[in-house]
Design a protein around this motif. Structure first.
Motif, PDB file in Angstrom:
ATOM      1  N   ASP A  64       0.853  -1.187   0.000  1.00 43.44           N
ATOM      2  CA  ASP A  64       0.000   0.000   0.000  1.00 43.44           C
ATOM      3  C   ASP A  64       0.887   1.235   0.000  1.00 43.44           C
ATOM      4  OD1 ASP A  64      -2.133  -1.719   0.214  1.00 43.44           O
ATOM      5  OD2 ASP A  64      -2.221  -1.586   2.396  1.00 43.44           O
ATOM      6  N   ASN A  65       0.477   2.249  -0.774  1.00 44.30           N
ATOM      7  CA  ASN A  65       1.307   3.437  -0.935  1.00 44.30           C
ATOM      8  C   ASN A  65       0.464   4.704  -0.893  1.00 44.30           C
ATOM      9  OD1 ASN A  65       4.026   2.055  -1.997  1.00 44.30           O
ATOM     10  ND2 ASN A  65       2.286   1.059  -2.978  1.00 44.30           N
ATOM     11  N   MET A  66       1.127   5.800  -0.609  1.00 43.03           N
ATOM     12  CA  MET A  66       0.483   7.100  -0.483  1.00 43.03           C
ATOM     13  C   MET A  66       1.103   8.051  -1.511  1.00 43.03           C
ATOM     14  SD  MET A  66       0.313   9.395   2.980  1.00 43.03           S
ATOM     15  CE  MET A  66       2.113   9.397   3.103  1.00 43.03           C
ATOM     16  N   LEU A  67       0.256   8.567  -2.421  1.00 42.81           N
ATOM     17  CA  LEU A  67       0.710   9.494  -3.460  1.00 42.81           C
ATOM     18  C   LEU A  67       0.077  10.855  -3.212  1.00 42.81           C
ATOM     19  CD1 LEU A  67       2.095  10.120  -6.223  1.00 42.81           C
ATOM     20  CD2 LEU A  67      -0.024   9.317  -7.316  1.00 42.81           C
ATOM     21  N   ILE A  68       0.902  11.891  -3.075  1.00 43.16           N
ATOM     22  CA  ILE A  68       0.409  13.255  -2.889  1.00 43.16           C
ATOM     23  C   ILE A  68       0.763  14.062  -4.135  1.00 43.16           C
ATOM     24  CG2 ILE A  68       0.496  15.340  -1.477  1.00 43.16           C
ATOM     25  CD1 ILE A  68       1.333  13.633   0.886  1.00 43.16           C
ATOM     26  N   LEU A  69      -0.264  14.676  -4.746  1.00 40.79           N
ATOM     27  CA  LEU A  69      -0.096  15.469  -5.954  1.00 40.79           C
ATOM     28  C   LEU A  69      -0.459  16.919  -5.683  1.00 40.79           C
ATOM     29  CD1 LEU A  69      -1.840  13.114  -8.559  1.00 40.79           C
ATOM     30  CD2 LEU A  69       0.592  13.205  -7.973  1.00 40.79           C
ATOM     31  N   ASP A  70       0.168  17.833  -6.430  1.00 42.27           N
ATOM     32  CA  ASP A  70      -0.229  19.230  -6.426  1.00 42.27           C
ATOM     33  C   ASP A  70      -1.565  19.332  -7.169  1.00 42.27           C
ATOM     34  OD1 ASP A  70      -0.483  21.962  -7.711  1.00 42.27           O
ATOM     35  OD2 ASP A  70       1.268  22.317  -6.456  1.00 42.27           O
ATOM     36  N   THR A  71      -2.581  19.846  -6.506  1.00 45.52           N
ATOM     37  CA  THR A  71      -3.915  19.867  -7.093  1.00 45.52           C
ATOM     38  C   THR A  71      -3.968  20.684  -8.382  1.00 45.52           C
ATOM     39  OG1 THR A  71      -5.047  19.494  -4.984  1.00 45.52           O
ATOM     40  CG2 THR A  71      -6.313  20.581  -6.707  1.00 45.52           C
ATOM     41  N   LYS A  72      -3.261  21.782  -8.461  1.00 45.46           N
ATOM     42  CA  LYS A  72      -3.334  22.649  -9.639  1.00 45.46           C
ATOM     43  C   LYS A  72      -2.594  22.081 -10.840  1.00 45.46           C
ATOM     44  CE  LYS A  72      -4.028  27.006  -7.146  1.00 45.46           C
ATOM     45  NZ  LYS A  72      -3.497  28.371  -6.879  1.00 45.46           N
TER      46      LYS A  72
ATOM     47  N   THR B 188       4.945  17.476   1.896  1.00 49.81           N
ATOM     48  CA  THR B 188       6.168  16.672   1.820  1.00 49.81           C
ATOM     49  C   THR B 188       5.914  15.183   2.019  1.00 49.81           C
ATOM     50  OG1 THR B 188       6.687  16.832   4.185  1.00 49.81           O
ATOM     51  CG2 THR B 188       7.470  18.619   2.744  1.00 49.81           C
ATOM     52  N   GLY B 189       4.764  14.836   2.612  1.00 49.60           N
ATOM     53  CA  GLY B 189       4.478  13.442   2.913  1.00 49.60           C
ATOM     54  C   GLY B 189       5.174  12.935   4.163  1.00 49.60           C
TER      55      GLY B 189
ATOM     56  N   PHE C   2       5.651  10.313  -2.752  1.00 51.17           N
ATOM     57  CA  PHE C   2       5.181   8.951  -2.993  1.00 51.17           C
ATOM     58  C   PHE C   2       5.893   8.035  -2.006  1.00 51.17           C
ATOM     59  CE2 PHE C   2       5.591   4.790  -5.198  1.00 51.17           C
ATOM     60  CZ  PHE C   2       4.234   4.477  -5.252  1.00 51.17           C
ATOM     61  N   LYS C   3       5.127   7.501  -1.057  1.00 54.46           N
ATOM     62  CA  LYS C   3       5.727   6.699   0.009  1.00 54.46           C
ATOM     63  C   LYS C   3       4.836   5.516   0.344  1.00 54.46           C
ATOM     64  CE  LYS C   3       8.117  10.546   2.293  1.00 54.46           C
ATOM     65  NZ  LYS C   3       8.290  11.307   3.549  1.00 54.46           N
TER      66      LYS C   3
END
Length: 496
Positions: free
Chosen positions: A238-246, A310-311, A253-254
């Motif tokens: 299982d992983n966590m992806l954080i994107l810039d919304t704009k 930054t996650g 990605f961790k």
């Protein structure tokens, strides 16, 4: 083309806390009457009718209503049909003055819904975009698409739509690998239905590996997605992806992992500069012969506080089920005596920092019985995820989960969680249970309602705080006799 006249009226019962909205038989076929939410606040309803089919263009009409059934706007939209499937309403989401309607078709040969399309409505003007679909990561108009195989009309395997508050929507397209379908990507469209970005593909070890994307939570700055990594049909991580919304740029990605435990996620929230991820943790070294590893090996709940850009994980909090034993008779694996396994249904962070959880119990050994789901529970924790209060609420048993939704109260003084039993029982009753949490004294109050079902098609559905809607659907001869397709009654929630 005939004109479309809508006769809509409200009946006020003096001395009774009820207000009724009737959809007459003379209108087009009612195919949707859905609740609309503005984030965690109730916005109103959208009523959708299927009208004429003209030269492979299916006509629809809609009405948007406020929480008291007062009309906000009305209009029409069309679907350019290149298949013979019957349109079905999927999700309807409100976002910053716009409503996206997701339509699909049931394919009897494949056994699931596919050929998804969408339109976006403007609440202020009643105007709608042209119908659009997604294919091979692109937004296209169905009328511009040429089918390769006319004998097997096919646009796509479907997609899922999620809301990014005030900005637009995330679409996850379904891809097939053998017999398995999965959500393969994240595409952001603005409030006009225009594609703005698609996430950059994350490399896999081989063609047998893939990521499935699930949006968890978004704000105007970041979008958090949960990515489950598979080899064929077996989940690896299982992983966590954080994107810039704009821009869709990858910020972090961790893996979601812990050295000592296995983790799953239940819900995520964004508060200021932080993401709060809540879930359950399990024993890591499990007995391979255990046929119920995710029941017998649960240990408790966790909460991660994460820097949203930054996650970085700022703090990790764990709540073992054994700490709940001061309030309920529960074992180390989350099984409550006489009730069953504890299941978390909602997680809210209040303005004072307190965490509020609502839950219900179920008996996995009674999965086909009418008493599978049993008690309701409320849990209150402080800002450090320390348990302060837990109490049970005696309710009716049910075959399926009773949880429906949670919303903030009108004055933001607390939250309301609604649990509904719409299934038929021997007494032909349907039940509603409301749990209200008050910020001021940190108390939980329960209100209950029950309605005789008789032979009518009656169901509870969402409404503004303190109220519930009773939906009655009428078909065929009865609809003709009563001259109405449906009736919706707004009722004040009062214990009866």
């Amino acid at each position: 083309m005939k004109h479309f006249f809508i006769l809509l009226f409200a009946i006020f019962f003096h001395g009774i806390n009820a207000q009724t909205y009737v959809v007459p038989k003379s209108t087009g076929e009612l195919i949707g009457f859905n609740s609309l939410w503005d984030k965690d606040k109730f916005f109103g309803y959208i009523e959708i009718h299927k009208d004429e089919l003209i030269d492979k263009t299916q006509k629809f009409s809609f009405i948007v209503l406020d929480p008291d059934f007062k009309k906000i706007t009305e209009g029409k939209f069309s679907l350019n049909k290149i298949t013979n499937g019957n349109p079905h309403i999927g999700r309807t989401l409100y976002n910053n003055g716009k409503i996206i309607i997701n339509l699909d078709e049931y394919n009897f040969g494949k056994g699931f819904y596919l050929n998804d399309t969408f339109v976006i409505l403007d609440v202020a003007t009643g105007l709608a975009t042209e119908s659009k679909t997604i294919q091979n990561n692109n937004i296209v108009n169905p009328k511009d698409f040429v089918l390769k195989n006319q004998d097997s009309p096919f646009l796509n395997y479907g997609f899922r739509v999620s809301r990014i508050p005030n900005s637009g929507f995330i679409i996850n397209e379904v891809e097939k690998k053998g017999s398995y379908g999965y959500y393969k990507n994240a595409i952001f469209i603005n409030l006009n239905g225009e594609k703005i970005w698609q996430n950059k593909e994350i490399a896999t070890e081989s063609k047998d590996h893939f990521y499935e994307y699930t949006p968890l939570v978004s704000d105007e700055k970041v979008t958090l997605l949960y990515l489950e990594y598979y080899k064929n049909k077996r989940s690896i991580s299982d992983n966590m992806l954080i994107l810039d919304t704009k821009t869709g740029e990858q910020l972090s990605f961790k893996p979601i992992e812990e050295n000592d435990y296995l983790l799953n996620y239940i819900e995520a929230k964004i508060v200021d500069d932080y993401i709060f991820l809540i879930g359950e943790y399990f024993k890591k070294n499990q007995d391979k012969n255990n046929k119920s590893p995710f029941i017998d090996n649960k240990l408790g709940l966790y909460r991660y506080k994460i820097n949203k850009t930054t996650g970085e994980i700022i703090s990790k909090n764990y709540l073992p089920f054994t700490e709940m034993s001061k309030f309920v008779d529960i074992n180390e694996n989350g099984r409550i005596k006489k009730e069953g396994i504890l299941l978390i249904r909602s997680f809210e962070i209040r303005p004072d920092g307190n965490n509020v959880i609502t839950a219900e119990t179920y008996r996995p050994e009674s999965i086909l019985a009418i008493n599978t789901y049993t008690e309701l529970f409320s849990i209150q924790l402080n800002g450090d995820f320390k348990l302060e209060k837990m109490q049970s609420h005696n309710v009716n048993n049910s075959a399926g989960s009773k949880y429906a939704y949670t919303q903030v109260l009108s004055d933001n003084s607390g939250i309301s969680s609604i649990f509904i039993t719409n299934e038929v029982n021997q007494e032909k009753m349907i039940f509603l249970n409301e749990i209200i949490y008050n910020d001021n004294d940190k108390s939980f109050v329960t209100r209950k309602m029950q309605i005789q079902k008789n032979d009518e098609d009656k169901y509870f559905m969402a409404a503004k705080p303190g109220y519930i809607v009773l939906k009655e659907q009428f078909y065929w001869g009865k609809a003709k006799k009563l001259n109405k397709q449906a009736e919706f009654t707004l009722k004040k929630i009062e214990t009866n």
